[in-house]
Every structure is written in C-alpha cells, then in structure tokens.
Design an enzyme around this catalytic site. Structure first.
Site, PDB file in Angstrom:
ATOM      1  N   GLN A  32      39.493-117.018  59.767  1.00 18.50           N
ATOM      2  CA  GLN A  32      38.526-116.019  60.636  1.00 18.50           C
ATOM      3  C   GLN A  32      37.785-114.967  60.143  1.00 18.50           C
ATOM      4  O   GLN A  32      37.999-114.914  58.647  1.00 18.50           O
ATOM      5  CB  GLN A  32      39.685-115.480  61.588  1.00 18.50           C
ATOM      6  CG  GLN A  32      40.754-114.614  60.800  1.00 18.50           C
ATOM      7  CD  GLN A  32      41.809-114.062  61.544  1.00 18.50           C
ATOM      8  OE1 GLN A  32      41.816-112.930  61.949  1.00 18.50           O
ATOM      9  NE2 GLN A  32      42.580-114.877  62.085  1.00 18.50           N
ATOM     10  N   HIS A  75      35.737-110.980  61.021  1.00 16.93           N
ATOM     11  CA  HIS A  75      35.717-110.027  62.268  1.00 16.93           C
ATOM     12  C   HIS A  75      34.219-109.476  62.073  1.00 16.93           C
ATOM     13  O   HIS A  75      33.790-109.276  61.232  1.00 16.93           O
ATOM     14  CB  HIS A  75      36.881-109.103  62.106  1.00 16.93           C
ATOM     15  CG  HIS A  75      38.160-109.387  61.912  1.00 16.93           C
ATOM     16  ND1 HIS A  75      38.662-110.356  63.142  1.00 16.93           N
ATOM     17  CD2 HIS A  75      38.948-109.555  60.929  1.00 16.93           C
ATOM     18  CE1 HIS A  75      39.766-110.523  62.623  1.00 16.93           C
ATOM     19  NE2 HIS A  75      40.206-110.107  61.612  1.00 16.93           N
ATOM     20  N   GLU A  85      40.421-104.164  58.955  1.00 17.89           N
ATOM     21  CA  GLU A  85      41.890-104.411  58.879  1.00 17.89           C
ATOM     22  C   GLU A  85      42.610-104.291  57.542  1.00 17.89           C
ATOM     23  O   GLU A  85      41.845-104.723  56.689  1.00 17.89           O
ATOM     24  CB  GLU A  85      42.528-105.522  59.555  1.00 17.89           C
ATOM     25  CG  GLU A  85      42.097-106.738  59.049  1.00 17.89           C
ATOM     26  CD  GLU A  85      42.363-108.012  59.911  1.00 17.89           C
ATOM     27  OE1 GLU A  85      42.237-107.874  60.929  1.00 17.89           O
ATOM     28  OE2 GLU A  85      42.511-109.150  59.261  1.00 17.89           O
ATOM     29  N   HIS A 140      39.103-114.924  56.005  1.00 15.61           N
ATOM     30  CA  HIS A 140      40.238-114.951  55.575  1.00 15.61           C
ATOM     31  C   HIS A 140      41.354-115.286  56.391  1.00 15.61           C
ATOM     32  O   HIS A 140      40.963-115.935  57.669  1.00 15.61           O
ATOM     33  CB  HIS A 140      40.640-113.303  55.254  1.00 15.61           C
ATOM     34  CG  HIS A 140      40.417-112.576  56.911  1.00 15.61           C
ATOM     35  ND1 HIS A 140      39.512-112.510  57.437  1.00 15.61           N
ATOM     36  CD2 HIS A 140      41.694-112.179  57.587  1.00 15.61           C
ATOM     37  CE1 HIS A 140      39.610-111.723  58.416  1.00 15.61           C
ATOM     38  NE2 HIS A 140      40.969-111.569  58.739  1.00 15.61           N
ATOM     39  N   ARG A 183      36.839-117.414  64.912  1.00 21.04           N
ATOM     40  CA  ARG A 183      37.595-118.516  64.171  1.00 21.04           C
ATOM     41  C   ARG A 183      36.856-119.735  63.936  1.00 21.04           C
ATOM     42  O   ARG A 183      35.950-120.114  64.620  1.00 21.04           O
ATOM     43  CB  ARG A 183      38.757-118.826  65.037  1.00 21.04           C
ATOM     44  CG  ARG A 183      39.992-117.799  65.657  1.00 21.04           C
ATOM     45  CD  ARG A 183      40.948-118.474  66.192  1.00 21.04           C
ATOM     46  NE  ARG A 183      41.783-117.300  66.506  1.00 21.04           N
ATOM     47  CZ  ARG A 183      41.718-116.299  67.691  1.00 21.04           C
ATOM     48  NH1 ARG A 183      40.794-116.786  68.354  1.00 21.04           N
ATOM     49  NH2 ARG A 183      42.505-115.669  67.848  1.00 21.04           N
TER      50      ARG A 183
HETATM   51 ZN   LIG Z   1      42.011-110.646  60.640  1.00 22.86          ZN
END
Ligand SMILES: [Zn+2]
Length: 405
Positions: free
Chosen positions: A110, A112, A137, A264, A283
């Site tokens: 995935q 972001h 994140e 990642h 994804r």
């Molecule tokens: Zn992630």
C-alpha cells in the site's frame, strides 16, 4: 449522554475497539487480547487495537458511570480537550490515531496519499476513500517487525534485475538510472499485471519453478515469494514488488517512518503504530481487497534508498520518534520500579498506553493505577500530573508536537 459528562482536570481511562482483520494473530499467538488481559476467542484473528477518535472505531472515555465516545466529547468542548493551540490548528478533532498492530502474515502492499491527493480522491471516489485526510505513519516494534518499506537503493535494484530476469522481462526494459525511470518501470509493471494477468501468472510460475529446482538455499524474500504465491495466486503484482522493496527487520524499540507515496507492507510482528487520524489506504497487491493501480501510480514516490529506520532520540528520559508529521509525536519510556516522573502537558491533549508493568498516576489529591494494556487520555485541562511505576514498566505517549511550555 454527553450533557451528563462533566469534564474535569483529570486523566480518563479509555476503552478501545479491536479490528479483527484476517491477517491478525490468532489463538496462542494473539497478542492484543494478551496485552489487554482478555480471553482469546478460538480461531478469531486479532489485528489492530484503535486508540483515538476515528469514526470507524472511536475509543470510549470511561468516567464513573458512563462510556462516551472520545470524538463526541472533543467535538463538544474542543479547547478543553485538545488545548487551544491544537484546536486552533486542527479544528474540533483529535489529529492523531494510535494503534497496536499484530500481524501474523503480510498486510497488503500500500501507499498513502498526501493531504492534497487525499482530498481529491475523496471527492472522486468517496466509496473507496471515505477519508479526506492524509496518513503519515510511524511504526515501532514491540517484539520485532518484518516489513517492506520503499524501493531499494539503485545498486540493489540492478542486482534484482539480473538475478530475476522473469521480473525484468515482465516489467519491460529497465533503465533504472533515476527515479523517473523507476516510476515508469513500476507503473508499467502494475498496469501490465492488471491488463495481462496470465502473463504475470506465467512469469511468476517460471520464477517459482526455477527457485524450487535450484540447489542453493533460498533467501528470505524468495521463501516469502513462494509462500505468498500460493496464498494470493501467481497473478498478484505484489509478488514482483517483494524483490524491489527494502526488507526490514526491526528490533524492539526501533521505528520506521512512512511518508505519503512510499509503498510499504508489514509482514509480521507486534507493533505500536501512530498516524494522522485517517484510514486512507491505496492498495496494489497481496490483498483480496479493492486494488487501485491507477491511483497508486498517481501517488507513488519512486524514491530509492534505505528506509528511514530510527531507534528514536533520547530526551529527558523519553525516547522520541520524531517525524515531519505535524499531527503526532510518538514517544516511549521505560520506568524502573518506583521511578516517578512529573509530566507537564503544556496544555495539549495526550494519550498513553501501558505496554509493560503498571503505573500509578497522581493529580490534585487523587490517584489511579493503570496496568498492562491500559490506556488513558489526558485532556488539555490537566496541565500537570505525576506518574510512578509500580513495577518495571514501559509506556507509549502520543501528543501533538509543538512548543513545550
Ligand atoms: Zn500504511
């Protein structure tokens, strides 16, 4: 319900929601129920514990008789909960989300979106992107984390191309001298995987055959490739991506930051994860969920090089995992038996999770004990409190980074 809640300058215990995604740990390996001291339902996966105010799984604030969603309380009294500065910067919402993640098997590959891309995606396709926020994140290993993060450095990518001609043949010519060329190559790989799944199936079958016939022992990535090929079928583009991304083994206490656009996948481990309050995921493989190849191509950062792994910076007894994100600052602290810390919140909301041992909080002339797995929120109203370890303890704290008072 909220009318009856009278906010006081004190910490509040939280009750948090577990997400039972299929990749979570199960039975004896189930980490989250063990952390919480709860019974394990046989066969059920325990993947994530969400601590925060995300509408998908908001934490409940526990007071004497009541349990009230944290997000609703913040919306009703943003300045008292968040603090003036945080409310001013982020509005009447908690800007971060803390999670415990427990992966028995690979999560999807995935990336972001940035804030701007997230807003655009939400407008264009609200069904798949219900969230208009970005999701930087940071993940910190509790007992180890195996993960794929970002593209390998150029020299290693070149080695992959020559060691696995099956991938290079499928993705087309690979003039990987710079990041534009890498982006083009990866985009071609993703698009061809979508358009010609039989060709990808044949390429991964050739590679699988060659690996199983080979005399030399298999590398970790090669073993992973064979396992995941059985699980997701040979036409999953994630099988090629495995070879192109950095494979990380994080020791307990080490963290990795993933910014917008970096591809990642977490493969295995129990971790603490902290992010902007968002569930925005694009994804592209190793998943039965919705894959959005064109969007991934659009948001992908084709940066080559080692992943940003950090053991944190020590500051006044805390280990701080600094990131460029404005929404959160995650830190960890180990406390010896009897050790006591005075904490000044600087008038900003904080959330804590006890991952080992137990601590006792002191504020005004009150006190409360929090054991392993317990979490609590400190509203901005409470500017100072004491925290003492009743036995050797480890705690995590999230707050909004900013000027400390
Ligand atoms: Zn992630």
């Amino acid at each position: 319900m909220i009318k009856e809640f009278e906010l006081a300058a004190r910490p509040y215990r939280l009750r948090n929601r577990v997400q039972h995604y299929a990749w979570g740990t199960r039975n004896e390996a189930a980490f989250i129920p063990r952390l919480l001291g709860e019974a394990v339902e046989p066969g059920r996966p325990y993947a994530e514990l969400w601590i925060g105010a995300h509408p998908k799984a908001p934490s409940q604030v526990l007071s004497d008789a009541d349990a009230v969603p944290l997000g609703a309380l913040i919306a009703a009294e943003p300045e008292a909960w968040l603090g003036e500065a945080v409310a001013h910067q982020f509005g009447a919402e908690l800007p971060f989300l803390l999670k415990v993640l427990s992966a028995a098997e690979a999560l999807s590959i995935q990336a972001h979106p940035t804030q701007e891309q997230a807003a655009r995606l939400h407008e264009r396709d609200p069904e798949h992107y219900p969230d208009a926020n970005h999701k930087p994140e940071v993940a910190v290993a509790l007992d180890g984390l195996t993960a794929l993060v970002g593209f390998k450095p150029w020299a290693e990518l070149r080695a992959v191309v020559s060691a696995y001609p099956e991938i290079a043949e499928f993705g087309g010519a690979m003039e990987l001298a710079d990041e534009t060329a890498l982006h083009e190559f990866y985009a071609r790989l993703l698009r061809r995987a979508l358009a010609e799944p039989e060709a990808l199936e044949a390429a991964t079958a050739r590679l699988a055959h060659r690996l199983t016939e080979r005399q030399a022992p298999l590398s970790e990535t090669e073993r992973l490739f064979l396992q995941l090929r059985v699980k997701y079928g040979g036409a999953d583009v994630g099988l090629c991506s495995l070879f192109l991304f950095n494979l990380l083994h994080l020791q307990p206490g080490a963290g990795v930051y993933t910014e917008a656009g970096v591809p990642h996948a977490y493969l295995r481990g129990n971790i603490i994860e902290c992010m902007a309050n968002s569930d925005n995921v694009v994804r592209a493989g190793l998943t039965p969920k919705f894959k959005d190849v064109e969007t991934l191509v659009e948001i992908l950062t084709p940066q080559m090089g080692p992943a940003p792994v950090s053991t944190g910076e020590r500051e006044a007894g805390w280990i701080i995992y600094r990131t460029p994100a404005a929404e959160f600052e995650l830190s960890r602290r180990e406390l010896a038996v009897g050790e006591r810390v005075e904490i000044a919140t600087g008038g900003r909301i904080e959330i804590y999770l006890v991952t080992r041992g137990s601590v006792r909080l002191h504020w005004a002339d009150e006190t409360a004990a929090y054991g392993r797995g317990a979490s609590f929120v400190v509203p901005a109203l409470l500017e100072r409190f004491g925290l003492a370890a009743e036995d050797a303890a480890e705690i995590f704290r999230v707050r909004v980074p900013g000027r400390r008072l």
